[in-house]
Design a protein around this motif. Structure first.
Motif, PDB file in Angstrom:
ATOM      1  N   THR A 142       4.349  14.920  14.380  1.00  0.00           N
ATOM      2  CA  THR A 142       5.051  13.817  13.626  1.00  0.00           C
ATOM      3  C   THR A 142       5.718  14.624  12.462  1.00  0.00           C
ATOM      4  OG1 THR A 142       2.940  13.119  12.533  1.00  0.00           O
ATOM      5  CG2 THR A 142       3.493  12.000  14.931  1.00  0.00           C
ATOM      6  N   GLY A 153       9.058  15.790  13.120  1.00  0.00           N
ATOM      7  CA  GLY A 153      10.072  14.963  13.800  1.00  0.00           C
ATOM      8  C   GLY A 153      10.103  15.224  15.373  1.00  0.00           C
ATOM      9  N   LYS A 191      -0.543   7.907  14.022  1.00  0.00           N
ATOM     10  CA  LYS A 191      -0.954   7.957  12.445  1.00  0.00           C
ATOM     11  C   LYS A 191      -2.372   8.394  12.724  1.00  0.00           C
ATOM     12  CE  LYS A 191      -1.348   6.227   7.672  1.00  0.00           C
ATOM     13  NZ  LYS A 191      -1.388   5.157   6.897  1.00  0.00           N
ATOM     14  N   ASN A 212       5.037   2.014  12.771  1.00  0.00           N
ATOM     15  CA  ASN A 212       6.300   2.041  13.026  1.00  0.00           C
ATOM     16  C   ASN A 212       6.897   3.330  12.168  1.00  0.00           C
ATOM     17  OD1 ASN A 212       6.626  -0.054  14.668  1.00  0.00           O
ATOM     18  ND2 ASN A 212       7.010  -1.211  12.844  1.00  0.00           N
ATOM     19  N   GLY A 213       7.648   4.313  13.281  1.00  0.00           N
ATOM     20  CA  GLY A 213       8.245   5.571  12.528  1.00  0.00           C
ATOM     21  C   GLY A 213       9.507   5.366  11.922  1.00  0.00           C
ATOM     22  N   LYS A 214      10.117   6.157  11.205  1.00  0.00           N
ATOM     23  CA  LYS A 214      11.423   6.153  10.568  1.00  0.00           C
ATOM     24  C   LYS A 214      12.715   6.001  11.650  1.00  0.00           C
ATOM     25  CE  LYS A 214       9.971   9.561   7.209  1.00  0.00           C
ATOM     26  NZ  LYS A 214      10.159  11.131   6.563  1.00  0.00           N
ATOM     27  N   MET A 215      12.511   6.301  12.639  1.00  0.00           N
ATOM     28  CA  MET A 215      13.831   6.088  13.516  1.00  0.00           C
ATOM     29  C   MET A 215      13.537   4.546  14.268  1.00  0.00           C
ATOM     30  SD  MET A 215      15.295   8.656  12.828  1.00  0.00           S
ATOM     31  CE  MET A 215      16.595   8.727  14.206  1.00  0.00           C
TER      32      MET A 215
END
Length: 64
Positions: free
Chosen positions: A7, A10, A40, A31-34
């Motif tokens: 993670t 990326g 996690k 929720n991820g950045k994208m």
């Protein structure tokens, strides 16, 4: 080693194979950045590497 490396670079595609592979219940979903879900690691992680063995984006295996 654990899925944190995947993670952090990326490479995670949000498949969540790692979640079901963890024998300790140490992986939660956030929720991820994208905008897609990413794993996690929580404090129950024992660094057993089971998550990395199931990860399709960990091409080199758990020793990478």
């Amino acid at each position: 080693m654990n899925i944190r490396q995947v993670t952090a670079t990326g490479l995670c595609i949000g498949c969540m194979a790692c979640v079901s592979a963890c024998p300790n219940g140490a992986i939660e979903v956030e929720n991820g950045k994208m905008g897609f879900p990413v794993p996690k690691i929580n404090k129950q992680c024992k660094d057993c590497g089971a998550c990395l063995l199931e990860c399709p984006m960990n091409a080199g295996g758990e020793d990478d």
